[in-house]
Design a protein around this motif. Structure first.
Motif, PDB file in Angstrom:
ATOM      1  N   CYS A 154       0.828  -1.208   0.000  1.00  0.00           N
ATOM      2  CA  CYS A 154       0.000   0.000   0.000  1.00  0.00           C
ATOM      3  C   CYS A 154       0.862   1.257   0.000  1.00  0.00           C
ATOM      4  O   CYS A 154       0.464   2.295  -0.540  1.00  0.00           O
ATOM      5  N   LEU A 155       2.039   1.175   0.590  1.00  0.00           N
ATOM      6  CA  LEU A 155       2.942   2.328   0.631  1.00  0.00           C
ATOM      7  C   LEU A 155       3.452   2.689  -0.758  1.00  0.00           C
ATOM      8  O   LEU A 155       3.914   3.814  -0.987  1.00  0.00           O
TER       9      LEU A 155
ATOM     10  N   GLU B 271      -1.173   7.450   0.184  1.00  0.00           N
ATOM     11  CA  GLU B 271      -0.594   6.879  -1.036  1.00  0.00           C
ATOM     12  C   GLU B 271      -1.652   6.315  -1.975  1.00  0.00           C
ATOM     13  O   GLU B 271      -1.320   5.799  -3.036  1.00  0.00           O
ATOM     14  N   LEU B 272      -2.924   6.394  -1.595  1.00  0.00           N
ATOM     15  CA  LEU B 272      -3.991   5.835  -2.414  1.00  0.00           C
ATOM     16  C   LEU B 272      -4.127   6.616  -3.718  1.00  0.00           C
ATOM     17  O   LEU B 272      -4.278   7.844  -3.702  1.00  0.00           O
ATOM     18  N   PRO B 273      -4.090   5.937  -4.873  1.00  0.00           N
ATOM     19  CA  PRO B 273      -4.260   6.643  -6.152  1.00  0.00           C
ATOM     20  C   PRO B 273      -5.626   7.316  -6.241  1.00  0.00           C
ATOM     21  O   PRO B 273      -6.637   6.756  -5.809  1.00  0.00           O
TER      22      PRO B 273
ATOM     23  N   ILE C 234     -11.982   3.211  -4.531  1.00  0.00           N
ATOM     24  CA  ILE C 234     -12.225   2.177  -3.523  1.00  0.00           C
ATOM     25  C   ILE C 234     -12.712   2.841  -2.240  1.00  0.00           C
ATOM     26  O   ILE C 234     -12.148   3.850  -1.801  1.00  0.00           O
ATOM     27  N   SER C 235     -13.742   2.286  -1.637  1.00  0.00           N
ATOM     28  CA  SER C 235     -14.215   2.797  -0.352  1.00  0.00           C
ATOM     29  C   SER C 235     -13.151   2.552   0.712  1.00  0.00           C
ATOM     30  O   SER C 235     -12.703   1.428   0.905  1.00  0.00           O
ATOM     31  N   MET C 236     -12.765   3.607   1.391  1.00  0.00           N
ATOM     32  CA  MET C 236     -11.700   3.527   2.385  1.00  0.00           C
ATOM     33  C   MET C 236     -12.242   3.736   3.795  1.00  0.00           C
ATOM     34  O   MET C 236     -12.984   4.698   4.035  1.00  0.00           O
TER      35      MET C 236
END
Length: 329
Positions: free
Chosen positions: A115-116, A201-203, A208-210
């Motif tokens: 994920c990083l 770091e999420l594109p 996507i539900s976070m």
């Protein structure tokens, strides 16, 4: 959707029984409640369902358990699929657990560092529990979600706790529970900090539900302590006296100069008795202890014990729900 996890890395404190009874209590008070079994031992599912129904869910080849919802993701053939919500009562549903859930542990561990690097596939794995819970909540229009997890600090529980807004810590008045708090507090802070770092770091295009990953401690519940003349027996007091300070130091990361007794501690949500005489009857009747009737064997002194049990869990339900902004009346 309000999500509350019940967690202690010390096992055997009655955590699953607590989740089971609170779920029934909320439903009884008119709150649409969803119970999620994220313990690979599936003990919560075994409390709700008889063996015949469990066998059907585990063996029918259909997506019937939480593990089944994960399979496309695990097999790298797709994403999660909507979970089956087992209807227990009109306002109570269960997402059934499965012993095979432990197979998901390695994939979670593998994708946590990825994920990083902003890998979308890694975020899909780490948020799988959160997204399954969202779909199940929409399915039954639940107001409150109670999550049962196993007694460890592994990757499954990390993902489960990330999906939780709040955390209730059941514990027993003994050395092992206090040590569990000392391990659990720093771990929760590490998981919270680690998830916030990964969210950055999420594109932007991921869609996507976070989960927020708040996992804020709501307080603790002292389970299964002995009572004599409405007071804890002396053998338990040695450890009970230390709970408020250990909770503040380990879980809240505070250095208090003075701490109250357990009885006066605002972080103490409840002190629940054993109810040893009621539990065997409840297991035989396949219902919560506070719903036992004379036909179930609850006669004589059991009648008052059932009444007292209901009041104890009702008060606890009010305390827990208040932290989630839900009123229980």
């Amino acid at each position: 959707m309000k999500t509350i996890a019940f967690f202690n890395n010390k096992g055997g404190v009655g955590k699953t029984s607590l989740v089971y009874h609170l779920a029934w209590m909320y439903a009884d008070r008119g709150i649409r409640t969803l119970a999620i079994d994220l313990d690979p031992q599936a003990n919560l599912s075994a409390m709700f369902l008889d063996e015949e129904r469990l066998a059907e869910l585990w063996e029918n080849g259909e997506p019937s358990t939480l593990y089944d919802s994960l399979l496309p993701l695990m097999n790298r053939t797709g994403d999660i699929v909507p979970p089956h919500v087992e209807k227990i009562e009109e306002k109570l549903g269960l997402v059934c657990g499965n012993l095979a859930l432990s197979r998901f542990e390695d994939l979670l561990s593998e994708n946590w560092p990825k994920c990083l690097d902003g890998q979308e596939a890694a975020f899909r794995v780490i948020t799988a529990f959160h997204r399954i819970i969202e779909l199940a909540t929409q399915n039954m229009q639940a107001e409150l979600v109670l999550i049962d997890v196993g007694p460890n600090l592994g990757a499954i529980n990390r993902s489960a706790l990330i999906a939780s807004e709040q955390v209730v810590l059941p514990l027993a008045p003994d050395l092992f529970s206090l040590q569990g708090l000392k391990n659990l507090g720093p771990t929760l802070r590490d998981w919270r900090k680690g998830w916030q770092k990964r969210l950055g770091e999420l594109p932007d295009t991921a869609g996507i539900s976070m989960p927020s990953g708040k996992m804020m401690p709501s307080g603790y519940v002292v389970m299964q302590h002995g009572i004599r003349d409405n007071r804890p027996v002396k053998a338990y007091m040695r450890w009970m006296d230390r709970i408020p300070s250990v909770y503040r130091e380990a879980v809240l990361n505070e250095q208090p100069t003075e701490t109250p007794s357990v009885a006066d501690d605002p972080f103490n949500l409840a002190q629940l008795k054993h109810y040893r005489s009621l539990m065997p009857l409840a297991m035989e009747a396949n219902k919560p202890m506070f719903f036992l009737k004379p036909a179930d064997g609850a006669i004589g002194a059991h009648v008052e014990a059932v009444r007292s049990c209901y009041q104890d869990f009702f008060k606890l339900a009010q305390q827990v729900a208040s932290h989630a902004g839900i009123q229980v009346s």
